[in-house]
Design a protein around this motif. Structure first.
Motif, PDB file in Angstrom:
ATOM      1  N   GLU A  83       1.245  -1.060   0.124  1.00 31.32           N
ATOM      2  CA  GLU A  83      -0.297  -0.036   0.019  1.00 31.32           C
ATOM      3  C   GLU A  83       0.884   0.825  -0.268  1.00 31.32           C
ATOM      4  OE1 GLU A  83      -0.694  -2.646   1.948  1.00 31.32           O
ATOM      5  OE2 GLU A  83      -2.518  -3.316   0.307  1.00 31.32           O
ATOM      6  N   ALA A  84       2.356   1.078   0.261  1.00 28.47           N
ATOM      7  CA  ALA A  84       2.522   2.155   0.647  1.00 28.47           C
ATOM      8  C   ALA A  84       3.713   2.442  -0.900  1.00 28.47           C
ATOM      9  CB  ALA A  84       4.316   2.408   2.004  1.00 28.47           C
ATOM     10  N   ALA A  85       3.986   1.821  -1.445  1.00 30.98           N
ATOM     11  CA  ALA A  85       4.214   1.484  -2.880  1.00 30.98           C
ATOM     12  C   ALA A  85       3.212   2.152  -3.725  1.00 30.98           C
ATOM     13  CB  ALA A  85       4.675  -0.308  -2.775  1.00 30.98           C
ATOM     14  N   LYS A  86       2.587   1.451  -3.220  1.00 31.09           N
ATOM     15  CA  LYS A  86       1.576   2.428  -4.353  1.00 31.09           C
ATOM     16  C   LYS A  86       0.939   3.874  -4.287  1.00 31.09           C
ATOM     17  CE  LYS A  86      -1.602  -2.348  -5.039  1.00 31.09           C
ATOM     18  NZ  LYS A  86      -3.124  -3.308  -4.995  1.00 31.09           N
ATOM     19  N   ALA A  87       1.236   4.338  -3.011  1.00 28.46           N
ATOM     20  CA  ALA A  87       1.161   5.423  -2.113  1.00 28.46           C
ATOM     21  C   ALA A  87       2.388   6.550  -2.937  1.00 28.46           C
ATOM     22  CB  ALA A  87       0.988   6.480  -1.536  1.00 28.46           C
ATOM     23  N   TRP A  88       3.267   6.042  -3.647  1.00 27.21           N
ATOM     24  CA  TRP A  88       4.978   6.312  -3.735  1.00 27.21           C
ATOM     25  C   TRP A  88       3.908   7.323  -5.262  1.00 27.21           C
ATOM     26  CZ3 TRP A  88       8.755   3.836  -6.826  1.00 27.21           C
ATOM     27  CH2 TRP A  88       9.448   5.055  -7.268  1.00 27.21           C
ATOM     28  N   MET A  89       3.580   6.230  -6.100  1.00 26.99           N
ATOM     29  CA  MET A  89       3.744   5.729  -7.026  1.00 26.99           C
ATOM     30  C   MET A  89       2.453   6.869  -8.000  1.00 26.99           C
ATOM     31  SD  MET A  89       2.845   1.465  -8.308  1.00 26.99           S
ATOM     32  CE  MET A  89       1.892   1.831  -9.802  1.00 26.99           C
ATOM     33  N   THR A  90       1.821   7.576  -6.932  1.00 28.29           N
ATOM     34  CA  THR A  90       1.505   8.876  -7.276  1.00 28.29           C
ATOM     35  C   THR A  90       2.331   9.917  -7.276  1.00 28.29           C
ATOM     36  OG1 THR A  90       0.173   9.091  -5.258  1.00 28.29           O
ATOM     37  CG2 THR A  90      -1.169   8.033  -6.479  1.00 28.29           C
ATOM     38  N   THR A  91       3.220   9.948  -7.040  1.00 25.01           N
ATOM     39  CA  THR A  91       4.137  11.177  -6.837  1.00 25.01           C
ATOM     40  C   THR A  91       5.025  11.365  -7.787  1.00 25.01           C
ATOM     41  OG1 THR A  91       6.012   9.963  -6.479  1.00 25.01           O
ATOM     42  CG2 THR A  91       4.465   9.899  -4.514  1.00 25.01           C
ATOM     43  N   GLU A  92       5.456  12.496  -8.037  1.00 24.26           N
ATOM     44  CA  GLU A  92       6.394  13.371  -9.026  1.00 24.26           C
ATOM     45  C   GLU A  92       7.698  12.686  -9.416  1.00 24.26           C
ATOM     46  OE1 GLU A  92       7.346  15.612 -11.809  1.00 24.26           O
ATOM     47  OE2 GLU A  92       5.514  15.089 -11.580  1.00 24.26           O
ATOM     48  N   GLN A  93       8.142  12.211  -8.557  1.00 22.24           N
ATOM     49  CA  GLN A  93       9.357  11.023  -8.055  1.00 22.24           C
ATOM     50  C   GLN A  93       9.224  10.061  -9.203  1.00 22.24           C
ATOM     51  OE1 GLN A  93      11.166   9.299  -4.628  1.00 22.24           O
ATOM     52  NE2 GLN A  93      12.557  10.563  -4.768  1.00 22.24           N
ATOM     53  N   TYR A  94       8.295   8.910  -8.511  1.00 19.60           N
ATOM     54  CA  TYR A  94       7.709   7.953  -9.556  1.00 19.60           C
ATOM     55  C   TYR A  94       7.644   8.739 -10.686  1.00 19.60           C
ATOM     56  CZ  TYR A  94       5.266   4.072 -11.082  1.00 19.60           C
ATOM     57  OH  TYR A  94       4.897   2.803 -11.456  1.00 19.60           O
ATOM     58  N   SER A  95       6.811   9.698 -11.092  1.00 18.17           N
ATOM     59  CA  SER A  95       6.519   9.711 -12.698  1.00 18.17           C
ATOM     60  C   SER A  95       8.252   9.839 -13.330  1.00 18.17           C
ATOM     61  CB  SER A  95       5.743  10.789 -12.983  1.00 18.17           C
ATOM     62  OG  SER A  95       4.558  10.986 -12.391  1.00 18.17           O
ATOM     63  N   GLN A  96       8.842  10.506 -12.556  1.00 10.94           N
ATOM     64  CA  GLN A  96       9.852  11.007 -13.412  1.00 10.94           C
ATOM     65  C   GLN A  96      11.378   9.516 -13.829  1.00 10.94           C
ATOM     66  OE1 GLN A  96      11.228  14.410 -10.611  1.00 10.94           O
ATOM     67  NE2 GLN A  96      11.651  15.398 -11.366  1.00 10.94           N
ATOM     68  N   LEU A  97      10.585   9.163 -12.621  1.00 14.06           N
ATOM     69  CA  LEU A  97      11.968   8.016 -13.409  1.00 14.06           C
ATOM     70  C   LEU A  97      11.251   7.132 -13.702  1.00 14.06           C
ATOM     71  CD1 LEU A  97      12.501   6.967  -9.447  1.00 14.06           C
ATOM     72  CD2 LEU A  97      14.072   7.547 -10.598  1.00 14.06           C
ATOM     73  N   LYS A  98       9.730   6.764 -14.150  1.00 19.64           N
ATOM     74  CA  LYS A  98       9.334   6.041 -15.047  1.00 19.64           C
ATOM     75  C   LYS A  98       9.390   6.743 -16.076  1.00 19.64           C
ATOM     76  CE  LYS A  98       4.972   4.113 -16.166  1.00 19.64           C
ATOM     77  NZ  LYS A  98       3.074   3.922 -15.854  1.00 19.64           N
ATOM     78  N   ARG A  99       8.978   7.789 -16.858  1.00 18.45           N
ATOM     79  CA  ARG A  99       9.374   8.600 -17.703  1.00 18.45           C
ATOM     80  C   ARG A  99      11.325   8.350 -18.083  1.00 18.45           C
ATOM     81  NH1 ARG A  99       6.437  13.117 -16.001  1.00 18.45           N
ATOM     82  NH2 ARG A  99       8.314  14.239 -15.183  1.00 18.45           N
ATOM     83  N   LEU A 100      11.890   8.946 -16.783  1.00 13.21           N
ATOM     84  CA  LEU A 100      13.106   8.330 -17.422  1.00 13.21           C
ATOM     85  C   LEU A 100      13.809   6.575 -18.243  1.00 13.21           C
ATOM     86  CD1 LEU A 100      16.495   8.666 -15.670  1.00 13.21           C
ATOM     87  CD2 LEU A 100      16.472   6.617 -16.600  1.00 13.21           C
ATOM     88  N   LEU A 101      12.771   5.659 -17.169  1.00 13.74           N
ATOM     89  CA  LEU A 101      13.237   3.969 -17.789  1.00 13.74           C
ATOM     90  C   LEU A 101      12.479   4.510 -19.427  1.00 13.74           C
ATOM     91  CD1 LEU A 101      12.796   2.205 -14.824  1.00 13.74           C
ATOM     92  CD2 LEU A 101      14.593   2.901 -15.946  1.00 13.74           C
ATOM     93  N   PHE A 102      10.978   5.268 -19.354  1.00 13.70           N
ATOM     94  CA  PHE A 102      10.479   4.957 -20.566  1.00 13.70           C
ATOM     95  C   PHE A 102      10.916   5.287 -22.760  1.00 13.70           C
ATOM     96  CE2 PHE A 102       6.264   3.324 -19.021  1.00 13.70           C
ATOM     97  CZ  PHE A 102       5.743   2.779 -20.544  1.00 13.70           C
ATOM     98  N   SER A 103      12.439   6.455 -21.217  1.00 18.82           N
ATOM     99  CA  SER A 103      13.522   7.201 -22.991  1.00 18.82           C
ATOM    100  C   SER A 103      14.205   6.484 -23.345  1.00 18.82           C
ATOM    101  CB  SER A 103      13.902   8.257 -22.122  1.00 18.82           C
ATOM    102  OG  SER A 103      14.586   8.109 -20.664  1.00 18.82           O
ATOM    103  N   LEU A 104      14.722   5.276 -22.461  1.00 17.80           N
ATOM    104  CA  LEU A 104      15.562   4.584 -22.825  1.00 17.80           C
ATOM    105  C   LEU A 104      15.919   3.888 -24.805  1.00 17.80           C
ATOM    106  CD1 LEU A 104      16.186   1.515 -20.052  1.00 17.80           C
ATOM    107  CD2 LEU A 104      18.195   3.940 -20.785  1.00 17.80           C
ATOM    108  N   LYS A 105      17.018   3.750 -25.118  1.00  9.51           N
ATOM    109  CA  LYS A 105      16.681   3.472 -26.854  1.00  9.51           C
ATOM    110  C   LYS A 105      18.212   3.379 -27.021  1.00  9.51           C
ATOM    111  CE  LYS A 105      13.695   7.362 -28.362  1.00  9.51           C
ATOM    112  NZ  LYS A 105      13.532   8.533 -27.554  1.00  9.51           N
TER     113      LYS A 105
END
Length: 258
Positions: free
Chosen positions: A234-256
């Motif tokens: 549940e704590a991990a799911k709450a972290w998924m709503t933060t800007e930090q999570y979004s930034q890290l997800k965008r970083l990993l999605f940008s891999l080429k």
């Protein structure tokens, strides 16, 4: 005889006077009737004009309808995909193959590593460690290294996953981003990174590897978690709503890889 004539003349005069009075009365009545008819005809005419006035357009509508129609808005031209994204930098490894994007206020520390027995001066892989504006190290991406590790049975709960567009390993298998919770026999583990797509599927024969084989060697892209990373799912799911999570997800999605 004279008296009878006088009476007759008196009666005749009276009749004549009465007749004259009757004619005058009729003429006056006729004038009044004509006047009443004139008034009555004016009233219906006035009442007939009201519906016409009600049916007429409101004031200003005619001028508005006569005005030229507004100009059609011009659609904005799409921006080319090659335009730089505001607030984002890019990093490419020295061999020019693997690259990614990250927030412009983050920093990168590059570390060269060498496997045992490697030729001096020829690093066996390069690791880019990313830290946020406060200096907190959040993620690492390694390219051109040696693949190794161990695997085994695992009960994996996938919290978030999606394929990374256009990114495949050396065998042509699709690579995906994922955030998951593993239950091992000894301890639980949260991990977030890029792995083979099958490693984030419901049925897993084993835990798989955090490294993926690319044409230039093994690569690994992951978020750096503390231990324990979260007190609960549940704590991990709450972290998924933060800007930090979004930034890290965008970083990993940008891999080429090129």
């Amino acid at each position: 005889m004279n008296q009878r004539k006088i009476v007759f003349l008196s009666l005749a005069l009276a009749a004549a006077i009465a007749a004259a009075l009757g004619v005058t009365s009729c003429a006056a009545g006729g004038q009044r009737a004509a006047g009443d008819q004139g008034t009555g005809s004016a009233t219906p005419a006035a009442s007939a004009a009201s519906p016409a006035q009600q049916a007429s357009a409101p004031a200003g509508a005619a001028s508005a309808s006569a005005a030229p129609p507004p100009a059609t808005p011009t659609a904005a031209k799409p921006t080319g995909s090659t335009a730089p994204v505001a607030g984002v930098k890019s990093f490419t490894f020295p061999d020019g193959h693997l690259s990614f994007s990250y927030p412009s206020d983050w920093s990168i520390r590059v570390v060269e590593s060498a496997a045992p027995g490697a030729t001096p001066g020829r690093p066996d892989g390069v690791r880019a460690v990313l830290a946020d504006a406060t200096g907190n190290e959040l993620a690492s991406v390694t390219s051109g290294t040696y693949a190794g590790g161990a695997t085994g049975p695992v009960l994996r709960t996938v919290l978030d996953t999606a394929p990374v567009p256009g990114l495949k390993d050396a065998a042509g298998e699709q690579l995906s981003f994922g955030f998951a919770f593993d239950s091992f026999a000894d301890q639980p583990d949260f991990h977030m990174g890029v792995r083979r797509d099958r490693d984030f599927q419901p049925s897993l024969p084993d835990a798989g590897y955090s490294q993926v084989q690319m044409p230039n060697g093994a690569a690994e892209a992951k978020v750096i978690f503390g231990s324990p990373a979260f007190a609960s799912v549940e704590a991990a799911k709450a972290w998924m709503t933060t800007e930090q999570y979004s930034q890290l997800k965008r970083l990993l999605f940008s891999l080429k890889y090129s």
